[in-house]
Scaffold this motif. Structure first.
Motif, short mmCIF file in Angstrom:
data_model
loop_
_atom_site.label_atom_id
_atom_site.label_comp_id
_atom_site.label_asym_id
_atom_site.label_seq_id
_atom_site.Cartn_x
_atom_site.Cartn_y
_atom_site.Cartn_z
N HIS A 34 0.67 -1.18 -0.03
CA HIS A 34 -0.03 0.11 0.23
C HIS A 34 0.78 1.30 0.21
O HIS A 34 0.57 2.28 0.62
CB HIS A 34 -0.96 0.09 1.26
N TYR A 84 -7.15 -2.42 11.21
CA TYR A 84 -6.17 -3.25 10.66
C TYR A 84 -5.15 -2.33 9.68
O TYR A 84 -4.00 -2.64 9.99
CB TYR A 84 -6.95 -4.27 9.52
N GLU A 85 -5.55 -1.22 9.14
CA GLU A 85 -4.70 -0.53 8.35
C GLU A 85 -3.67 0.12 9.40
O GLU A 85 -2.67 0.44 9.21
CB GLU A 85 -5.75 0.63 7.75
N ARG A 86 -4.17 0.33 10.71
CA ARG A 86 -3.59 1.01 11.60
C ARG A 86 -2.99 0.11 12.77
O ARG A 86 -2.77 0.69 13.89
CB ARG A 86 -4.25 2.39 12.33
N SER A 87 -2.92 -1.17 12.62
CA SER A 87 -2.55 -2.03 13.45
C SER A 87 -1.37 -1.60 14.62
O SER A 87 -0.42 -1.30 13.76
CB SER A 87 -2.50 -3.56 13.08
N GLN A 120 -14.38 7.97 10.15
CA GLN A 120 -14.10 6.99 9.11
C GLN A 120 -15.33 5.77 8.72
O GLN A 120 -15.62 5.39 7.90
CB GLN A 120 -12.86 6.08 9.28
N ARG A 157 -9.09 -7.64 3.55
CA ARG A 157 -9.09 -7.40 2.10
C ARG A 157 -10.16 -6.39 1.67
O ARG A 157 -11.27 -6.85 1.27
CB ARG A 157 -9.14 -8.54 1.19
N PRO A 158 -10.09 -5.26 1.85
CA PRO A 158 -11.07 -4.12 1.65
C PRO A 158 -11.83 -4.34 0.26
O PRO A 158 -12.99 -4.11 0.32
CB PRO A 158 -10.55 -2.65 1.90
N CYS A 170 -6.65 4.02 17.56
CA CYS A 170 -7.37 4.79 16.74
C CYS A 170 -8.35 5.58 17.79
O CYS A 170 -9.01 4.86 18.45
CB CYS A 170 -8.26 3.97 15.73
N SER A 174 -11.41 -2.73 9.21
CA SER A 174 -10.48 -2.09 8.11
C SER A 174 -9.38 -0.98 8.67
O SER A 174 -8.43 -1.11 8.60
CB SER A 174 -11.31 -1.81 6.83
N LEU A 175 -10.29 -0.10 9.48
CA LEU A 175 -9.53 1.03 10.03
C LEU A 175 -8.56 0.46 10.88
O LEU A 175 -7.43 0.87 11.02
CB LEU A 175 -10.52 1.95 10.57
#
Length: 141
Positions: free
Chosen positions: A13, A78-81, A93, A49-50, A85, A75-76
């Motif tokens: 990404h 996971y993206e910022r694991s 979001q 997997r978005p 958040c 998803s949020l």
């Protein structure tokens, strides 16, 4: 197609961007060569997997899909694991239709419960999603 000089190569990404220069001077590099630890698909017990709106646990897609809100929240996270958040980020979001209006902690907690039930039905990873007191939530992989 073969790589040509100046070709851009995006990995993870766009977490790593490489530029191909010369074929005879090319070497193989890994993220650890640069002091990076990347959370790339397939490298942990959880994969989100978005584009497909799919969630895989230990390489297998979960049987019961998540609701739209629960998927967006996961998803949020996971993206910022590994990073907390905030309530504000989660509200913006996951509930963009609220146009910045607050989302109750109960609404978020309900989605977190659904996520926990789907990704860890046996309770073997009870601390994978943590509440960060007074701030929000964090996903630890």
């Amino acid at each position: 197609a073969p790589l040509i000089s100046g070709a851009r190569i995006d990995l993870g990404h766009a977490a790593v961007v490489l530029t191909f220069q010369l074929a005879d001077a090319t070497t193989t590099q890994t993220s650890s060569d640069f002091g990076l630890e990347l959370n790339l698909p397939g490298t942990s017990w959880l994969e989100v997997r978005p584009p497909a709106r799919a969630v895989l646990v230990d390489g297998r897609q979960i049987n019961t899909p998540l609701s739209r809100k629960a998927f967006d929240l996961l998803s949020l996270l996971y993206e910022r694991s590994g990073t907390a958040c905030s309530w504000t980020d989660i509200s913006r979001q996951v509930w963009p239709e609220r146009d910045g209006a607050p989302v109750s902690p109960g609404e978020v907690a309900q989605q977190v419960r659904q996520i926990r039930q789907r990704i860890d039905p046996e309770g073997t990873r009870p601390n994978s999603i943590s509440s960060v007191q007074g701030f929000g939530y964090r996903l630890d992989l």
